[in-house]
Enzyme design. Structure first.
Site, PDB file in Angstrom:
ATOM      1  N   GLY A  10       0.812  -1.225   0.000  1.00 22.12           N
ATOM      2  CA  GLY A  10       0.000   0.000   0.000  1.00 22.12           C
ATOM      3  C   GLY A  10       0.843   1.271   0.000  1.00 22.12           C
ATOM      4  N   ASN A  32      -3.030  -8.624   0.629  1.00 20.19           N
ATOM      5  CA  ASN A  32      -3.994  -9.307  -0.247  1.00 20.19           C
ATOM      6  C   ASN A  32      -4.340  -8.449  -1.468  1.00 20.19           C
ATOM      7  OD1 ASN A  32      -5.701  -7.365   0.763  1.00 20.19           O
ATOM      8  ND2 ASN A  32      -7.066  -8.782   1.847  1.00 20.19           N
ATOM      9  N   ASN A  35      -6.459  -3.184  -1.902  1.00 20.15           N
ATOM     10  CA  ASN A  35      -6.448  -1.743  -2.203  1.00 20.15           C
ATOM     11  C   ASN A  35      -5.084  -1.312  -2.724  1.00 20.15           C
ATOM     12  OD1 ASN A  35      -7.836   0.783  -2.237  1.00 20.15           O
ATOM     13  ND2 ASN A  35      -6.697   1.426  -0.426  1.00 20.15           N
ATOM     14  N   SER A 124      -4.074   6.243  14.148  1.00 25.14           N
ATOM     15  CA  SER A 124      -4.461   7.451  13.423  1.00 25.14           C
ATOM     16  C   SER A 124      -4.848   8.547  14.403  1.00 25.14           C
ATOM     17  CB  SER A 124      -5.670   7.099  12.546  1.00 25.14           C
ATOM     18  OG  SER A 124      -6.272   8.257  12.037  1.00 25.14           O
ATOM     19  N   ALA A 125      -4.681   9.778  13.966  1.00 27.87           N
ATOM     20  CA  ALA A 125      -5.131  10.924  14.767  1.00 27.87           C
ATOM     21  C   ALA A 125      -6.643  10.878  14.972  1.00 27.87           C
ATOM     22  CB  ALA A 125      -4.745  12.220  14.060  1.00 27.87           C
ATOM     23  N   TYR A 149     -14.484   3.212  11.014  1.00 26.11           N
ATOM     24  CA  TYR A 149     -13.038   3.149  10.752  1.00 26.11           C
ATOM     25  C   TYR A 149     -12.256   3.633  11.971  1.00 26.11           C
ATOM     26  CZ  TYR A 149      -8.422   4.593   9.315  1.00 26.11           C
ATOM     27  OH  TYR A 149      -7.055   4.785   9.282  1.00 26.11           O
ATOM     28  N   LYS A 153      -9.472   1.644  14.765  1.00 28.80           N
ATOM     29  CA  LYS A 153      -8.126   2.069  15.189  1.00 28.80           C
ATOM     30  C   LYS A 153      -8.077   2.190  16.710  1.00 28.80           C
ATOM     31  CE  LYS A 153      -6.302   2.007  11.243  1.00 28.80           C
ATOM     32  NZ  LYS A 153      -5.318   0.966  10.941  1.00 28.80           N
TER      33      LYS A 153
HETATM   34  P1  NAD Z   1      -3.443   1.468   1.736  1.00 28.56           P
HETATM   35  O1  NAD Z   1      -4.840   1.038   1.481  1.00 28.56           O
HETATM   36  O2  NAD Z   1      -2.662   2.025   0.612  1.00 28.56           O
HETATM   37  O3  NAD Z   1      -2.612   0.240   2.379  1.00 28.56           O
HETATM   38  C1  NAD Z   1      -3.215  -0.760   3.155  1.00 28.56           C
HETATM   39  C2  NAD Z   1      -2.798  -2.104   2.544  1.00 28.56           C
HETATM   40  O4  NAD Z   1      -3.348  -3.169   3.322  1.00 28.56           O
HETATM   41  C3  NAD Z   1      -3.296  -2.275   1.117  1.00 28.56           C
HETATM   42  O5  NAD Z   1      -2.201  -2.642   0.304  1.00 28.56           O
HETATM   43  C4  NAD Z   1      -4.327  -3.402   1.202  1.00 28.56           C
HETATM   44  O6  NAD Z   1      -4.339  -4.177   0.048  1.00 28.56           O
HETATM   45  C5  NAD Z   1      -3.822  -4.168   2.427  1.00 28.56           C
HETATM   46  N1  NAD Z   1      -4.827  -4.929   3.183  1.00 28.56           N
HETATM   47  C6  NAD Z   1      -5.995  -4.488   3.711  1.00 28.56           C
HETATM   48  N2  NAD Z   1      -6.601  -5.491   4.393  1.00 28.56           N
HETATM   49  C7  NAD Z   1      -5.790  -6.579   4.295  1.00 28.56           C
HETATM   50  C8  NAD Z   1      -5.849  -7.899   4.808  1.00 28.56           C
HETATM   51  N3  NAD Z   1      -6.879  -8.334   5.547  1.00 28.56           N
HETATM   52  N4  NAD Z   1      -4.827  -8.744   4.510  1.00 28.56           N
HETATM   53  C9  NAD Z   1      -3.785  -8.336   3.752  1.00 28.56           C
HETATM   54  N5  NAD Z   1      -3.665  -7.106   3.255  1.00 28.56           N
HETATM   55  C10 NAD Z   1      -4.661  -6.228   3.527  1.00 28.56           C
HETATM   56  O7  NAD Z   1      -3.485   2.491   2.974  1.00 28.56           O
HETATM   57  P2  NAD Z   1      -2.314   3.375   3.592  1.00 28.56           P
HETATM   58  O8  NAD Z   1      -2.701   4.791   3.405  1.00 28.56           O
HETATM   59  O9  NAD Z   1      -0.993   2.902   3.155  1.00 28.56           O
HETATM   60  O10 NAD Z   1      -2.560   3.049   5.124  1.00 28.56           O
HETATM   61  C11 NAD Z   1      -1.797   2.062   5.813  1.00 28.56           C
HETATM   62  C12 NAD Z   1      -2.328   1.966   7.232  1.00 28.56           C
HETATM   63  O11 NAD Z   1      -2.214   3.240   7.861  1.00 28.56           O
HETATM   64  C13 NAD Z   1      -3.805   1.574   7.327  1.00 28.56           C
HETATM   65  O12 NAD Z   1      -3.973   0.725   8.442  1.00 28.56           O
HETATM   66  C14 NAD Z   1      -4.505   2.898   7.556  1.00 28.56           C
HETATM   67  O13 NAD Z   1      -5.709   2.740   8.255  1.00 28.56           O
HETATM   68  C15 NAD Z   1      -3.470   3.627   8.399  1.00 28.56           C
HETATM   69  N6  NAD Z   1      -3.595   5.100   8.327  1.00 28.56           N
HETATM   70  C16 NAD Z   1      -3.609   5.709   7.105  1.00 28.56           C
HETATM   71  C17 NAD Z   1      -3.751   7.090   7.032  1.00 28.56           C
HETATM   72  C18 NAD Z   1      -3.824   7.790   5.693  1.00 28.56           C
HETATM   73  O14 NAD Z   1      -4.342   8.909   5.653  1.00 28.56           O
HETATM   74  N7  NAD Z   1      -3.331   7.221   4.609  1.00 28.56           N
HETATM   75  C19 NAD Z   1      -3.841   7.837   8.198  1.00 28.56           C
HETATM   76  C20 NAD Z   1      -3.807   7.183   9.431  1.00 28.56           C
HETATM   77  C21 NAD Z   1      -3.672   5.787   9.475  1.00 28.56           C
HETATM   78  C1  WQD Z   2      -8.356  17.270   4.875  1.00 35.98           C
HETATM   79  C2  WQD Z   2      -9.045  18.624   4.795  1.00 35.98           C
HETATM   80  C3  WQD Z   2     -11.419  18.451   4.459  1.00 35.98           C
HETATM   81  C4  WQD Z   2     -11.213  16.728   0.433  1.00 35.98           C
HETATM   82  C5  WQD Z   2      -8.868  11.621   6.881  1.00 35.98           C
HETATM   83  C6  WQD Z   2      -9.438  10.596   7.808  1.00 35.98           C
HETATM   84  C7  WQD Z   2      -8.455  10.266   8.892  1.00 35.98           C
HETATM   85  C8  WQD Z   2      -7.078   9.897   8.314  1.00 35.98           C
HETATM   86  C9  WQD Z   2      -6.620  10.864   7.271  1.00 35.98           C
HETATM   87  C10 WQD Z   2      -6.826   7.543   8.221  1.00 35.98           C
HETATM   88  C11 WQD Z   2     -10.360  18.671   5.556  1.00 35.98           C
HETATM   89  C12 WQD Z   2     -10.759  19.126   3.270  1.00 35.98           C
HETATM   90  C13 WQD Z   2     -10.884  17.255   1.670  1.00 35.98           C
HETATM   91  C14 WQD Z   2     -11.848  17.558  -0.524  1.00 35.98           C
HETATM   92  C15 WQD Z   2     -11.753  19.378   1.039  1.00 35.98           C
HETATM   93  N1  WQD Z   2      -7.104   8.634   7.661  1.00 35.98           N
HETATM   94  N2  WQD Z   2     -11.140  18.560   1.974  1.00 35.98           N
HETATM   95  N3  WQD Z   2     -12.089  18.866  -0.184  1.00 35.98           N
HETATM   96  O1  WQD Z   2     -10.461  14.345   6.986  1.00 35.98           O
HETATM   97  O2  WQD Z   2      -8.289  15.211   7.998  1.00 35.98           O
HETATM   98  O3  WQD Z   2      -8.582  12.808   7.616  1.00 35.98           O
HETATM   99  O4  WQD Z   2      -7.659  11.112   6.319  1.00 35.98           O
HETATM  100  O5  WQD Z   2      -6.653   7.315   9.390  1.00 35.98           O
HETATM  101  O6  WQD Z   2      -9.002   9.228   9.628  1.00 35.98           O
HETATM  102  O7  WQD Z   2     -10.627  11.112   8.380  1.00 35.98           O
HETATM  103  O8  WQD Z   2      -8.275  14.266   5.671  1.00 35.98           O
HETATM  104  O9  WQD Z   2      -7.653  14.681   3.346  1.00 35.98           O
HETATM  105  O10 WQD Z   2     -10.016  13.950   3.845  1.00 35.98           O
HETATM  106  O11 WQD Z   2      -9.274  16.248   4.506  1.00 35.98           O
HETATM  107  O12 WQD Z   2     -11.994  20.570   1.305  1.00 35.98           O
HETATM  108  O13 WQD Z   2     -12.197  17.131  -1.625  1.00 35.98           O
HETATM  109  O14 WQD Z   2      -9.385  18.885   3.420  1.00 35.98           O
HETATM  110  O15 WQD Z   2     -12.659  19.044   4.742  1.00 35.98           O
HETATM  111  O16 WQD Z   2     -10.486  19.967   6.099  1.00 35.98           O
HETATM  112  P1  WQD Z   2      -9.007  14.231   7.115  1.00 35.98           P
HETATM  113  P2  WQD Z   2      -8.815  14.716   4.256  1.00 35.98           P
END
Ligand code: NAD
Ligand code: WQD
Length: 338
Positions: A10, A32, A35, A124-125, A149, A153
């Site tokens: 990912g 897997n 995504n 996550s925050a 979601y 977390k």
């Molecule tokens: P992503 O979707 O790109 O990566 C997640 C990966 O996990 C994917 O490659 C998907 O195929 C794999 N996956 C999901 N379920 C699975 C399972 N049951 N078995 C095997 N593989 C599986 O997402 P990312 O942005 O790289 O996020 C990575 C992690 O960080 C996630 O747990 C996400 O919740 C967390 N996170 C992401 C963000 C963000 O904004 N990107 C913020 C906070 C936390």
């Molecule tokens: C950022 C800012 C929107 C899209 C999310 C998840 C959080 C974490 C990170 C995993 C906000 C604004 C966005 C658009 C916009 N993920 N926005 N137009 O909401 O802070 O966090 O991703 O853990 O759990 O909730 O991030 O990038 O969606 O938004 O104006 O088309 O941009 O309102 O102020 P967010 P975001």
């Protein structure tokens, strides 16, 4: 030294594989591909010159994990695998609880069986309660999550905390990411959202390249400097390096550690639009739209604990984030489908 990386194909996982290799660790990836694309791992090889051991399979599959851990002597796991779309989690709560919690439970069971009681978890925050004062500290109130979601977390952290409490041999690190953006400077790996992006930065990039007509700015009447939402954007390579720092901490500590991975600086939506335009010489048309339900006005980290305890701090600035996001987008207009 081998590190099991779940979800390693990912967005954040692939960048972390690069940083692990640079720090002389060997990632063993299980994903897997629900995504992601295996091409990300081929690109990691292109960047680092190193093959990646990859198992395509589900982290909820106990027999698969057991076989992987019998084959490889790993020192710890980083658990990225999970579903992460907030809106989808509201529509499909059962699938989110099942996938995100069962993967964590299964992984911990098998790690424990093999005596590998060390894990870094992608939190996550979003686990912070919406009524905290800014900046958010690791001691700020958690809970009151606004979607399934976020609860997965919150519960994932709690599961790991309880495991560490019950068995003093465990070492767990819960990393609370703020808003990851950007891409590796090579432009070979980056974020590849399916369909219409939910997050701001991919939406900005896709608007700049013409795939989206304009950006909808969700609300301009928040109590912020320009009325638009403020977030703590962090370059994904900084975030990836935070995991390397977390592993070093894991190896010399037991119990639970929780750390914010953010920069400590908040930027508004319009700040990001302007920074993107000026970093890249492109235009990002936008329109003001209604607020998005569930959004906070402001969210940013206090990253002092990570700096003091992990010795980690973000190096990249807003200009770097915008430049590298665009470099990835412009070189791969359709992500890994190109
Ligand atoms: P992503 O979707 O790109 O990566 C997640 C990966 O996990 C994917 O490659 C998907 O195929 C794999 N996956 C999901 N379920 C699975 C399972 N049951 N078995 C095997 N593989 C599986 O997402 P990312 O942005 O790289 O996020 C990575 C992690 O960080 C996630 O747990 C996400 O919740 C967390 N996170 C992401 C963000 C963000 O904004 N990107 C913020 C906070 C936390
Ligand atoms: C950022 C800012 C929107 C899209 C999310 C998840 C959080 C974490 C990170 C995993 C906000 C604004 C966005 C658009 C916009 N993920 N926005 N137009 O909401 O802070 O966090 O991703 O853990 O759990 O909730 O991030 O990038 O969606 O938004 O104006 O088309 O941009 O309102 O102020 P967010 P975001």
């Amino acid at each position: 030294m081998k590190v099991l990386v779940t979800g390693g194909a990912g967005y954040i996982g692939s960048h972390t594989c690069v940083e692990l290799i640079e720090a002389d660790y060997t990632p063993i990836v299980v994903d897997n591909l629900c995504n992601s694309s295996a091409k990300s791992l081929e690109r990691v090889k292109e960047i680092t010159g190193q093959d990646i051991t990859f198992y395509q399979g589900d982290v909820c599959d106990e027999a698969l994990l057991d076989a992987i851990l019998s084959e490889h002597e790993v020192i710890c796991a980083i658990h990225f695998a999970g579903l992460k779309a907030v809106g989808e989690s509201v529509a499909m709560p059962l699938e989110y609880y099942r996938n995100n919690l069962l993967s964590t439970l299964t992984l911990c069971k098998v790690l424990g069986k093999h005596g590998v009681k060390k894990i870094v978890f992608s939190s996550s925050a979003t686990v912070y309660s919406g009524d905290n004062e800014m900046p958010l500290r690791e001691t700020s109130k958690t809970g009151n999550c606004t979607n399934p979601y976020g609860w997965t977390k919150y519960m994932g952290e709690q599961i790991l905390r309880d495991i560490a409490k019950a068995d003093g041999e465990w070492s767990v690190v819960n990393l609370r990411y703020f808003n990851p953006v950007g891409a590796h400077k090579s432009g070979l790996i980056g974020e590849h959202p399916n369909g219409i992006p939910n997050n701001l930065m991919p939406f900005i990039s896709q608007t700049a390249i013409g795939k989206r007509h304009h950006l909808n700015v969700f609300g301009n009447d928040y109590p912020t400097h320009d009325g638009t939402g403020v977030r703590d954007y962090i370059h994904v390579v900084d975030l990836a390096r935070g995991h390397v720092a977390a592993i070093k901490y894991l190896l010399s500590h037991t119990g639970e550690g929780v750390f914010n991975l953010g920069t400590g600086t908040g930027y508004s939506v319009l700040d990001m639009v302007k920074a993107f335009e000026s970093a890249n010489g492109v235009s990002v048309p936008y329109e003001i739209a209604d607020r998005r339900p569930g959004d906070l006005a402001t969210c940013y980290a206090e990253p002092a604990k990570s700096r003091e305890v992990l010795g980690w701090q973000a190096q990249f600035d807003q200009n770097d984030m915008c430049r590298d996001s665009w470099n990835w987008q412009s070189k791969n207009p359709n992500g890994y489908d190109d």
